[in-house]
Write a protein that holds these residues in place. Structure first.
Motif, short mmCIF file in Angstrom:
data_model
loop_
_atom_site.label_atom_id
_atom_site.label_comp_id
_atom_site.label_asym_id
_atom_site.label_seq_id
_atom_site.Cartn_x
_atom_site.Cartn_y
_atom_site.Cartn_z
N CYS A 43 3.54 -3.83 1.02
CA CYS A 43 4.15 -2.77 0.20
C CYS A 43 4.72 -1.72 1.14
N ARG A 44 5.96 -1.90 1.53
CA ARG A 44 6.67 -1.03 2.46
C ARG A 44 8.02 -0.65 1.86
N TRP A 45 8.62 0.37 2.39
CA TRP A 45 9.97 0.78 2.05
C TRP A 45 10.16 0.94 0.55
N ASP A 46 11.02 0.15 -0.07
CA ASP A 46 11.31 0.35 -1.49
C ASP A 46 10.09 0.12 -2.38
N CYS A 47 9.09 -0.57 -1.88
CA CYS A 47 7.86 -0.71 -2.65
C CYS A 47 7.25 0.66 -2.94
N GLY A 48 7.52 1.62 -2.08
CA GLY A 48 7.06 2.98 -2.34
C GLY A 48 7.67 3.57 -3.59
N TRP A 49 8.93 3.24 -3.87
CA TRP A 49 9.56 3.72 -5.09
C TRP A 49 8.90 3.08 -6.32
N TYR A 50 8.63 1.78 -6.23
CA TYR A 50 7.97 1.12 -7.36
C TYR A 50 6.56 1.65 -7.56
N THR A 51 5.90 2.01 -6.44
CA THR A 51 4.58 2.63 -6.55
C THR A 51 4.66 3.96 -7.29
N GLU A 52 5.66 4.76 -6.93
CA GLU A 52 5.83 6.06 -7.59
C GLU A 52 6.11 5.89 -9.09
#
Length: 381
Positions: free
Chosen positions: A73-82
């Motif tokens: 969970c890196r990069w754009d996965c952070g947006w999906y986490t948010e």
């Protein structure tokens, strides 16, 4: 007369449940085995590399745990986490479509796992289902040997590890492949429903609607009358389902086009294409994306060379052209989702058995290098 030869006019009984289960197990053995072996290799590589060096290239610069699934969970996965945690709290997040964060939130609430691990698990569920569907579709079109080689190439493609990360690419692959498989089998309404969910995962899935239309017209022999068949109405389903997201944006932000408008700000570079790359001074990894994208690009072009591939070509070739036009910064992971392109590449490689091992192994080793960079938060996204 041998008992193995049915008597003329005698009807054979349907296969038993045990026989059907054995046949299903034999069919699933290769794609399921490939999934678990490839994922085990990826996760072991991530874990071992972060055990030896747990420093990250970007903030927070220190891995908080020894490389669990959250390493993917890196990069754009952070947006999906948010989004999974807070919803669409700010306009910039609207570039990311809702299926993955919704499913990730559901898994988190059901299992108690962290949202990062939940997103990765959700992505890998789709990865497993996608390999099963692709194997069935490829085998239907070209036979077992070509299907296996094509699936190996698809899995070993250097950027295919994004099918294992907290990104929606695996859902796009699974749902578009399922839609085309159902359409080839004449189940056009179910195909449209599958593609509707694909649109909620990533809007570029809707390009597969061209294949659904082509297959419908082809199955009815073409001509004007084919356009007025009731099944044509099914093609509205993906558009309606995807539009539900835009209705939500209208109610949330007062503008259903806000996801498109924010691209001119923070996401401007993400919408660049090959022409911009040729004229500009981009980071080295972007040039790597461009170079490797020509592998599925060639495969997409080869889809036009056989009539039985045309349904796939109507999806794969336009999708590749769209990605080359507006997908520069994410071209690595985007091109890995152009799954139809790997069928003609697999067909070619199956005719050259001496090259199978070196090609697949070379791609897999290259993928391992990219995974190392990705889990250490280097700019591979």
């Amino acid at each position: 007369m041998s008992t193995d030869v049915p008597v003329s006019g005698e009807t054979q009984s349907p296969p038993s449940l045990g026989a059907r289960l054995r046949a299903l197990g034999a069919e699933l053995a290769f794609p399921v085995g490939l999934f678990f072996i490839s994922r085990l290799a990826l996760f072991l590589l991530a874990r071992v590399s972060l055990v030896f060096d747990n420093r990250l290239h970007r903030a927070p610069f220190q891995q908080t745990s020894l490389a669990g699934l959250d390493a993917f969970c890196r990069w754009d996965c952070g947006w999906y986490t948010e989004i999974a945690q807070q919803g669409y709290a700010r306009p910039q997040a609207t570039n990311f479509f809702p299926l993955l964060p919704v499913l990730g939130r559901l898994v988190k609430e059901t299992t108690g796992l962290s949202i990062q691990v939940s997103l990765v698990l959700v992505a890998n569920i789709a990865g497993l289902l996608g390999l099963i569907v692709l194997y069935r579709l490829f085998r239907m079109l070209e036979g077992e040997d070509t299907a296996r080689v094509s699936l190996l190439l698809f899995t070993a493609y250097p950027f295919a590890f994004f099918q294992s990360a907290g990104y929606p690419e695996s859902w796009m692959v699974f749902l578009t492949a399922l839609a085309l498989l159902l359409s080839v089998r004449g189940r056009h309404w179910w195909a449209a429903l599958a593609l509707g969910f694909g649109g909620l995962a990533r809007h570029l899935s809707l390009v597969a609607g061209l294949s659904l239309l082509f297959q419908q017209l082809r199955s009815r022999g073409g001509g004007l009358k084919a356009w007025f068949h009731r099944d044509i109405l099914a093609l509205a389903i993906p558009l309606v389902m995807t539009s539900l997201y835009f209705v939500f944006l209208w109610r949330k932000f007062g503008d259903p086009q806000i996801w498109w408008k924010v691209r001119g700000g923070e996401w401007a570079g993400a919408w660049a294409g090959l022409a911009t790359w040729w004229k500009g001074d981009w980071a080295p990894e972007v040039s790597l994306y461009v170079a490797l994208s020509f592998i599925p690009g060639v495969g997409a072009l080869l889809l036009t060379t056989r009539r039985r591939w045309w349904t796939l070509a109507v999806f794969g070739l336009p999708l590749m052209l769209v990605l080359w036009t507006v997908g520069l910064v994410g071209l690595g992971r985007y091109s890995a989702a152009v799954w139809p392109a790997f069928l003609p590449l697999g067909a070619w490689l199956s005719r050259h058995p001496a090259l199978r091992g070196p090609v697949v192994l070379g791609c897999a080793l290259f993928q391992g290098m990219l995974v190392f960079l990705f889990v250490h938060a280097y700019p591979i996204n």
